[in-house]
Design a protein around this motif. Sequence first.
Motif, PDB file in Angstrom:
ATOM      1  N   SER A  29       0.829  -1.206   0.000  1.00 11.61           N
ATOM      2  CA  SER A  29       0.000   0.000   0.000  1.00 11.61           C
ATOM      3  C   SER A  29       0.864   1.256   0.000  1.00 11.61           C
ATOM      4  N   VAL A  30       2.008   1.213   0.633  1.00 13.82           N
ATOM      5  CA  VAL A  30       2.896   2.370   0.660  1.00 13.82           C
ATOM      6  C   VAL A  30       3.526   2.598  -0.708  1.00 13.82           C
ATOM      7  N   THR A  31       3.941   1.548  -1.376  1.00 10.28           N
ATOM      8  CA  THR A  31       4.596   1.705  -2.666  1.00 10.28           C
ATOM      9  C   THR A  31       3.624   2.058  -3.785  1.00 10.28           C
ATOM     10  N   MET A  32       2.320   1.915  -3.545  1.00 14.01           N
ATOM     11  CA  MET A  32       1.337   2.251  -4.557  1.00 14.01           C
ATOM     12  C   MET A  32       1.084   3.760  -4.615  1.00 14.01           C
ATOM     13  N   THR A  33       1.648   4.524  -3.675  1.00 14.34           N
ATOM     14  CA  THR A  33       1.463   5.969  -3.647  1.00 14.34           C
ATOM     15  C   THR A  33       2.105   6.587  -4.878  1.00 14.34           C
ATOM     16  N   VAL A  34       1.365   7.450  -5.563  1.00 16.20           N
ATOM     17  CA  VAL A  34       1.869   8.090  -6.768  1.00 16.20           C
ATOM     18  C   VAL A  34       2.396   9.475  -6.403  1.00 16.20           C
ATOM     19  N   VAL A  35       3.643   9.708  -6.729  1.00 13.92           N
ATOM     20  CA  VAL A  35       4.284  10.981  -6.441  1.00 13.92           C
ATOM     21  C   VAL A  35       4.605  11.663  -7.763  1.00 13.92           C
ATOM     22  N   PRO A  36       4.239  12.939  -7.899  1.00  7.63           N
ATOM     23  CA  PRO A  36       4.553  13.640  -9.150  1.00  7.63           C
ATOM     24  C   PRO A  36       6.063  13.842  -9.321  1.00  7.63           C
ATOM     25  N   LEU A  37       6.484  13.898 -10.570  1.00  2.00           N
ATOM     26  CA  LEU A  37       7.880  14.205 -10.904  1.00  2.00           C
ATOM     27  C   LEU A  37       8.030  15.704 -11.079  1.00  2.00           C
ATOM     28  N   ARG A  38       9.161  16.236 -10.698  1.00  2.00           N
ATOM     29  CA  ARG A  38       9.483  17.633 -10.987  1.00  2.00           C
ATOM     30  C   ARG A  38      10.724  17.608 -11.876  1.00  2.00           C
ATOM     31  N   LEU A  39      10.577  18.130 -13.092  1.00  2.00           N
ATOM     32  CA  LEU A  39      11.648  18.075 -14.090  1.00  2.00           C
ATOM     33  C   LEU A  39      11.949  19.456 -14.645  1.00  2.00           C
ATOM     34  N   ARG A  40      13.185  19.642 -15.053  1.00  2.00           N
ATOM     35  CA  ARG A  40      13.612  20.865 -15.743  1.00  2.00           C
ATOM     36  C   ARG A  40      13.963  20.494 -17.170  1.00  2.00           C
ATOM     37  N   GLY A  41      13.699  21.413 -18.067  1.00  2.00           N
ATOM     38  CA  GLY A  41      14.032  21.175 -19.459  1.00  2.00           C
ATOM     39  C   GLY A  41      13.483  22.279 -20.336  1.00  2.00           C
ATOM     40  N   VAL A  42      13.390  21.996 -21.620  1.00  4.84           N
ATOM     41  CA  VAL A  42      12.877  22.962 -22.594  1.00  4.84           C
ATOM     42  C   VAL A  42      11.573  22.398 -23.155  1.00  4.84           C
ATOM     43  N   LEU A  43      10.539  23.234 -23.156  1.00  2.97           N
ATOM     44  CA  LEU A  43       9.236  22.843 -23.679  1.00  2.97           C
ATOM     45  C   LEU A  43       9.211  23.084 -25.182  1.00  2.97           C
ATOM     46  N   GLU A  79       5.827  19.965 -13.201  1.00  5.22           N
ATOM     47  CA  GLU A  79       5.471  18.935 -12.245  1.00  5.22           C
ATOM     48  C   GLU A  79       4.366  18.129 -12.896  1.00  5.22           C
ATOM     49  N   ALA A  80       4.555  16.810 -12.943  1.00  6.41           N
ATOM     50  CA  ALA A  80       3.620  15.964 -13.683  1.00  6.41           C
ATOM     51  C   ALA A  80       3.653  14.542 -13.150  1.00  6.41           C
ATOM     52  N   TYR A  81       2.569  13.822 -13.406  1.00 12.70           N
ATOM     53  CA  TYR A  81       2.509  12.401 -13.104  1.00 12.70           C
ATOM     54  C   TYR A  81       3.055  11.624 -14.286  1.00 12.70           C
ATOM     55  N   LYS A  82       3.842  10.598 -14.008  1.00 15.59           N
ATOM     56  CA  LYS A  82       4.347   9.722 -15.065  1.00 15.59           C
ATOM     57  C   LYS A  82       3.237   8.744 -15.418  1.00 15.59           C
ATOM     58  N   ARG A  83       2.812   8.738 -16.676  1.00 18.86           N
ATOM     59  CA  ARG A  83       1.723   7.874 -17.136  1.00 18.86           C
ATOM     60  C   ARG A  83       2.199   6.799 -18.098  1.00 18.86           C
ATOM     61  N   GLY A  84       3.446   6.840 -18.487  1.00 20.60           N
ATOM     62  CA  GLY A  84       4.014   5.851 -19.389  1.00 20.60           C
ATOM     63  C   GLY A  84       5.513   6.043 -19.452  1.00 20.60           C
ATOM     64  N   VAL A  85       6.171   5.256 -20.287  1.00 20.62           N
ATOM     65  CA  VAL A  85       7.629   5.340 -20.405  1.00 20.62           C
ATOM     66  C   VAL A  85       8.066   6.736 -20.831  1.00 20.62           C
ATOM     67  N   ASN A  86       7.335   7.347 -21.746  1.00 20.55           N
ATOM     68  CA  ASN A  86       7.677   8.680 -22.253  1.00 20.55           C
ATOM     69  C   ASN A  86       6.514   9.646 -22.149  1.00 20.55           C
ATOM     70  N   LEU A  87       5.562   9.394 -21.246  1.00 21.89           N
ATOM     71  CA  LEU A  87       4.353  10.210 -21.176  1.00 21.89           C
ATOM     72  C   LEU A  87       4.178  10.809 -19.793  1.00 21.89           C
ATOM     73  N   LEU A  88       3.923  12.119 -19.760  1.00 21.30           N
ATOM     74  CA  LEU A  88       3.638  12.828 -18.521  1.00 21.30           C
ATOM     75  C   LEU A  88       2.261  13.462 -18.593  1.00 21.30           C
ATOM     76  N   GLU A  89       1.557  13.465 -17.465  1.00 19.93           N
ATOM     77  CA  GLU A  89       0.300  14.201 -17.329  1.00 19.93           C
ATOM     78  C   GLU A  89       0.620  15.439 -16.501  1.00 19.93           C
ATOM     79  N   LEU A  90       0.592  16.590 -17.137  1.00 16.34           N
ATOM     80  CA  LEU A  90       1.054  17.844 -16.531  1.00 16.34           C
ATOM     81  C   LEU A  90       0.144  18.334 -15.417  1.00 16.34           C
TER      82      LEU A  90
END
Length: 97
Positions: A29-43, A79-90
């Motif tokens: 149950s603890v490892t199922m917690t979803v934590v958003p990623l914070r990334l820097r880069g160029v849009l 800051e976004a949730y990782k939804r796939g290998v190369n996909l983020l939900e902003l």
Amino acid sequence: MIWHDYESLFPALSCIVRKGASLHQQDRSVTMTVVPLRLRGVLHTNERGFLLEAEDGHVWRIEGAEAYAALVDQAVIVEAYKRGVNLLELLWAGPAS
């Protein structure tokens, strides 16, 4: 039926197994917690949507970046949730300082 025989033969071991199973459930149950990623880069944008070229070189496809079109081709923090290998939900984006 086999489990009952197992318990009668090894009562101490069966207690440990049951405790281990309950601990495993708690850890899960603890490892199922979803934590958003914070990334820097160029849009960036292309014909298929928005992309983030992260500082480490990884290119992410971003869903929900339409509201941040003014930040295209600029350094950003997202800051976004990782939804796939190369996909983020902003969740949000802003200029990198």
